[in-house]
Design a protein around this motif. Structure first.
Motif, mmCIF file in Angstrom:
data_model
loop_
_atom_site.group_PDB
_atom_site.id
_atom_site.type_symbol
_atom_site.label_atom_id
_atom_site.label_comp_id
_atom_site.label_asym_id
_atom_site.label_seq_id
_atom_site.Cartn_x
_atom_site.Cartn_y
_atom_site.Cartn_z
ATOM 1 N N PRO A 283 1.167 6.794 0.948
ATOM 2 C CA PRO A 283 0.249 5.970 0.161
ATOM 3 C C PRO A 283 0.288 6.381 -1.310
ATOM 4 O O PRO A 283 0.421 7.557 -1.627
ATOM 5 C CB PRO A 283 -1.124 6.267 0.789
ATOM 6 N N GLY A 284 0.224 5.389 -2.176
ATOM 7 C CA GLY A 284 0.292 5.672 -3.611
ATOM 8 C C GLY A 284 1.691 5.548 -4.176
ATOM 9 O O GLY A 284 1.869 5.440 -5.381
ATOM 10 N N HIS A 285 2.697 5.587 -3.328
ATOM 11 C CA HIS A 285 4.070 5.411 -3.822
ATOM 12 C C HIS A 285 4.249 3.959 -4.268
ATOM 13 O O HIS A 285 3.718 3.045 -3.638
ATOM 14 C CB HIS A 285 5.070 5.734 -2.697
ATOM 15 N N PRO A 286 5.004 3.734 -5.371
ATOM 16 C CA PRO A 286 5.172 2.358 -5.868
ATOM 17 C C PRO A 286 5.733 1.393 -4.820
ATOM 18 O O PRO A 286 5.459 0.190 -4.879
ATOM 19 C CB PRO A 286 6.156 2.526 -7.027
ATOM 20 N N LEU A 287 6.486 1.905 -3.865
ATOM 21 C CA LEU A 287 7.043 1.017 -2.838
ATOM 22 C C LEU A 287 5.968 0.431 -1.919
ATOM 23 O O LEU A 287 6.227 -0.531 -1.190
ATOM 24 C CB LEU A 287 8.077 1.781 -1.992
ATOM 25 N N THR A 288 4.780 1.018 -1.938
ATOM 26 C CA THR A 288 3.722 0.569 -1.020
ATOM 27 C C THR A 288 2.644 -0.248 -1.727
ATOM 28 O O THR A 288 1.659 -0.628 -1.078
ATOM 29 C CB THR A 288 3.057 1.781 -0.330
ATOM 30 N N ALA A 289 2.821 -0.540 -3.012
ATOM 31 C CA ALA A 289 1.770 -1.227 -3.775
ATOM 32 C C ALA A 289 1.418 -2.569 -3.112
ATOM 33 O O ALA A 289 2.297 -3.395 -2.851
ATOM 34 C CB ALA A 289 2.239 -1.445 -5.210
ATOM 35 N N GLY A 290 0.152 -2.762 -2.847
ATOM 36 C CA GLY A 290 -0.305 -4.030 -2.275
ATOM 37 C C GLY A 290 0.017 -4.227 -0.808
ATOM 38 O O GLY A 290 -0.227 -5.307 -0.260
ATOM 39 N N VAL A 291 0.557 -3.200 -0.175
ATOM 40 C CA VAL A 291 0.920 -3.304 1.245
ATOM 41 C C VAL A 291 -0.200 -2.664 2.069
ATOM 42 O O VAL A 291 -0.630 -1.549 1.754
ATOM 43 C CB VAL A 291 2.264 -2.587 1.524
ATOM 44 N N PRO A 292 -0.693 -3.338 3.110
ATOM 45 C CA PRO A 292 -1.746 -2.711 3.920
ATOM 46 C C PRO A 292 -1.246 -1.441 4.600
ATOM 47 O O PRO A 292 -0.043 -1.273 4.807
ATOM 48 C CB PRO A 292 -2.106 -3.786 4.951
ATOM 49 N N GLU A 293 -2.202 -0.579 4.941
ATOM 50 C CA GLU A 293 -1.829 0.704 5.547
ATOM 51 C C GLU A 293 -0.986 0.519 6.789
ATOM 52 O O GLU A 293 -0.073 1.298 7.075
ATOM 53 C CB GLU A 293 -3.089 1.491 5.885
ATOM 54 N N THR A 294 -1.261 -0.530 7.536
ATOM 55 C CA THR A 294 -0.445 -0.838 8.712
ATOM 56 C C THR A 294 -0.464 -2.340 8.948
ATOM 57 O O THR A 294 -1.441 -3.026 8.619
ATOM 58 C CB THR A 294 -0.943 -0.067 9.955
ATOM 59 N N PHE A 295 0.625 -2.846 9.475
ATOM 60 C CA PHE A 295 0.703 -4.272 9.823
ATOM 61 C C PHE A 295 1.717 -4.422 10.949
ATOM 62 O O PHE A 295 2.517 -3.503 11.212
ATOM 63 C CB PHE A 295 1.072 -5.146 8.620
#
Ligand code: ZN
Length: 261
Positions: A138-150
């Motif tokens: 979490p916090g990495h630019p690759l995860t921006a706007g992505v829910p914690e899990t899907f």
């Protein structure tokens, strides 16, 4: 600011298959995965073009590769048709700063294996099972706007062990309905270039229609376009302090040994 120049490369074989499987894939990606992604990832800060294996110079002549900031790679059944000299040119571009995003079955592409230096084998199973994706950085630019899990309702299972080097940073992990875990999103640096491997994307499921998957790819483009060239180091620096140890080879001209450096 100049747009990020993105080239989406696809071997473009499955989407042209004759028969029921080809028809099914074309119902998901009528003009090919490359064209679909180019349309869905379109944004004002990106200049996106596509390239395919059967185009002249396999879609990546010098003038295209040398003006690409980020290359996306989708391949599956035609890895062996990618010429080694093209792999060498792509490797050189990555080492000098081009971003590379390797999609799904591209784990077994020549270019990914060349850059990682391992076999990149994994477990796989294709029975349409559910995949649950987790953000583990979490916090990495690759995860921006992505829910914690899907979840993806249907996916091809890719499972551990995944034969990649351990210098990659794991960004996403997946769990599959059949029980297997997998490092589904891993970021690497090679030379000045950033590489991101992202496994979801099997061609017979509409995975590249999923907004979370598209968000990850959009993040990956902007993240991998980021690095700048490290400063060139002086190949033969003068000593910083006085060296008093006698050089045992002082009488020999050793310079010729280093003439290619
Ligand atoms: Zn697949």
């Amino acid at each position: 600011m100049n747009p990020i120049r993105v080239t989406i490369w696809n071997e473009f074989v499955h989407e042209r298959d004759v028969g029921a499987v080809g028809d099914f894939i074309r119902s998901i990606y009528p003009d090919g995965i490359h064209a679909h992604l180019a349309g869905r990832l379109d944004a004002p800060d990106l200049a996106i073009r596509t390239a395919t294996l059967d185009e002249p110079a396999n879609g990546l002549p010098e003038e295209v590769l040398n003006t690409t900031d980020v290359l996306l790679w989708w391949g599956h059944c035609a890895h062996d048709r990618v010429p080694d000299d093209l792999v060498t040119r792509i490797q050189a571009r990555v080492l000098s700063g081009m971003g590379l995003i390797v999609l799904h079955s591209g784990h077994f592409s020549k270019v990914f294996r060349r850059l990682l230096g391992t076999d990149c084998r994994l477990r796989w199973r294709e029975i349409g099972e559910k995949e649950r994706v987790w953000v583990v950085a979490p916090g990495h630019p690759l995860t921006a706007g992505v829910p914690e899990t899907f979840t993806l309702p249907h996916s091809e299972m890719y499972g551990e062990p995944f034969d990649i080097p351990d210098d990659g940073k794991v960004i996403f992990m997946s769990w599959f309905e059949g029980g297997n875990p997998f490092r589904s999103g891993v970021a690497f640096q090679r030379g000045a270039g950033r590489i991101f491997y992202f496994s979801p994307g099997h061609e017979t499921y509409p995975i590249y229609h999923d907004p979370n998957i598209l968000r990850v790819l959009a993040n990956a483009i902007r993240w991998s376009a980021g690095p700048t060239l490290p400063p060139r180091v002086t190949p033969q620096p003068e000593p910083l302090e006085k060296v008093s140890t006698p050089n045992p080879l002082a009488a020999i001209n050793t310079a010729e040994l280093h003439s290619t450096r």
